[in-house]
Design an enzyme around this catalytic site. Sequence first.
Site, PDB file in Angstrom:
ATOM      1  N   ASP A 298       0.961  -1.256  -0.152  1.00  0.00           N
ATOM      2  CA  ASP A 298       0.077   0.133  -0.006  1.00  0.00           C
ATOM      3  C   ASP A 298       0.871   1.312  -0.001  1.00  0.00           C
ATOM      4  OD1 ASP A 298      -2.164   1.497   2.556  1.00  0.00           O
ATOM      5  OD2 ASP A 298      -1.919   1.923   0.433  1.00  0.00           O
TER       6      ASP A 298
ATOM      7  N   ASP B 265      -1.640   5.932  -5.143  1.00  0.00           N
ATOM      8  CA  ASP B 265      -1.998   5.059  -3.983  1.00  0.00           C
ATOM      9  C   ASP B 265      -2.505   3.508  -4.403  1.00  0.00           C
ATOM     10  OD1 ASP B 265      -4.408   5.265  -1.168  1.00  0.00           O
ATOM     11  OD2 ASP B 265      -2.817   3.532  -1.588  1.00  0.00           O
TER      12      ASP B 265
HETATM   13  C1  LIG Z   1      -9.099  -4.673   1.952  1.00  0.00           C
HETATM   14  O1  LIG Z   1      -9.254  -3.236   2.844  1.00  0.00           O
HETATM   15  C2  LIG Z   1      -8.100  -2.564   3.167  1.00  0.00           C
HETATM   16  C3  LIG Z   1      -7.124  -2.471   2.409  1.00  0.00           C
HETATM   17  C4  LIG Z   1      -6.282  -1.394   2.271  1.00  0.00           C
HETATM   18  C5  LIG Z   1      -6.501  -0.073   2.923  1.00  0.00           C
HETATM   19  C6  LIG Z   1      -5.566   0.828   2.918  1.00  0.00           C
HETATM   20  N1  LIG Z   1      -5.757   1.949   1.840  1.00  0.00           N
HETATM   21  C7  LIG Z   1      -7.588  -0.119   3.678  1.00  0.00           C
HETATM   22  C8  LIG Z   1      -8.457  -1.129   3.638  1.00  0.00           C
HETATM   23  O2  LIG Z   1      -9.608  -1.265   4.489  1.00  0.00           O
END
Ligand SMILES: COc1ccc(CN)cc1O
Length: 330
Positions: A35, A219
């Site tokens: 991420d 992102d």
């Molecule tokens: C699968 O759920 C997520 C995955 C990644 C993030 C960060 N952007 C938040 C989430 O709720």
Amino acid sequence: DKGSAAAIPINEVDIAYVTPVTIGTPPQTLMLDLDTGSSDLWVFSSLTPSTQVRGQEIYTPTKSSTSKLLSGHTWSIRYGDGSGSRGSVYTDNFTIGGLEVRSQAVQTALEVSSSFTQEQSLDGLVGLGFSTLNTVRPSSQLTFFDNARPNLDEEVFTADLKYHATGSYDFGFIDSKKYTGNITYTAVQQSPGYWTHSLSGYSVGSGAFQASQISGISDTGTTLLYLPTAIVTAYYRQVQGAQNSQYYGGYVFPCSSTLPTFTFGIEGARFTIPASYINYTRISPTSTTCYGGLQSSSGLGINIFGDVALKAAFVVFSGTNPPRIGFATK
Ligand SMILES: COc1ccc(CN)cc1O
């Protein structure tokens, strides 16, 4: 050093991508979401209440001969979608695609929010934002990329995310087989810790390119593309039956509608997102109403170039000084 690992969509609409990593000795394999929009590396663990674990793989530090508790350190993170987690911290050996970091801070979850519990094929996140965003206290910790950087052949990592298919993340090198033409780089301002840069403009379908500096963050941990309302309304004006639904929290349209492509600029280069990427998903399995992959950023306070945009390009995150980001067609 260098490494290369798969980026695997966790469901049929690419809601997120996971990458196999190994932690500890002997190695424990987890599937984590790399991420670039955050900087905490956290995992479901033996310390996560069993009521909050539903099918995820967990990291058990006591089973690793190389784990060490980072005594007195805690963390707590909240993401833009309202999800979050918190817990304690260990250090251990951590490997992605053959690239090892010794004593990587691994944040073990003592609590996760329900949306993480429900995402059974995602075992945690690897933050690849700037380490200034890390939430571990009293002393913040370095990301996997920051720890690996001194040993990397080249101070870069790349993202090759794919539509409804497995792509890859590479560390320490740029694989010329993964893109065509040249890589166009643009400046990154790393404040307050995101990969923040500008688009040079956009066009809808075969329309004229609108030159306009649009600042936002690239992102990989956000599913969709969020842009200013004016751009989004201009796009959906071209879609029969499209409407901005309060009920569904964004633009929806008949699944049978023909969608235009969306093109964004990086400096002088142009990247076109196929209409199929923007026909994101049915609002429920049997519905004929679909939810768009391009949505307004007005509620977010920031524009987010999420996976819907990034999967239309080969993206180079360059940790050079100053940092920069590069895009190439593929
Ligand atoms: C699968 O759920 C997520 C995955 C990644 C993030 C960060 N952007 C938040 C989430 O709720």
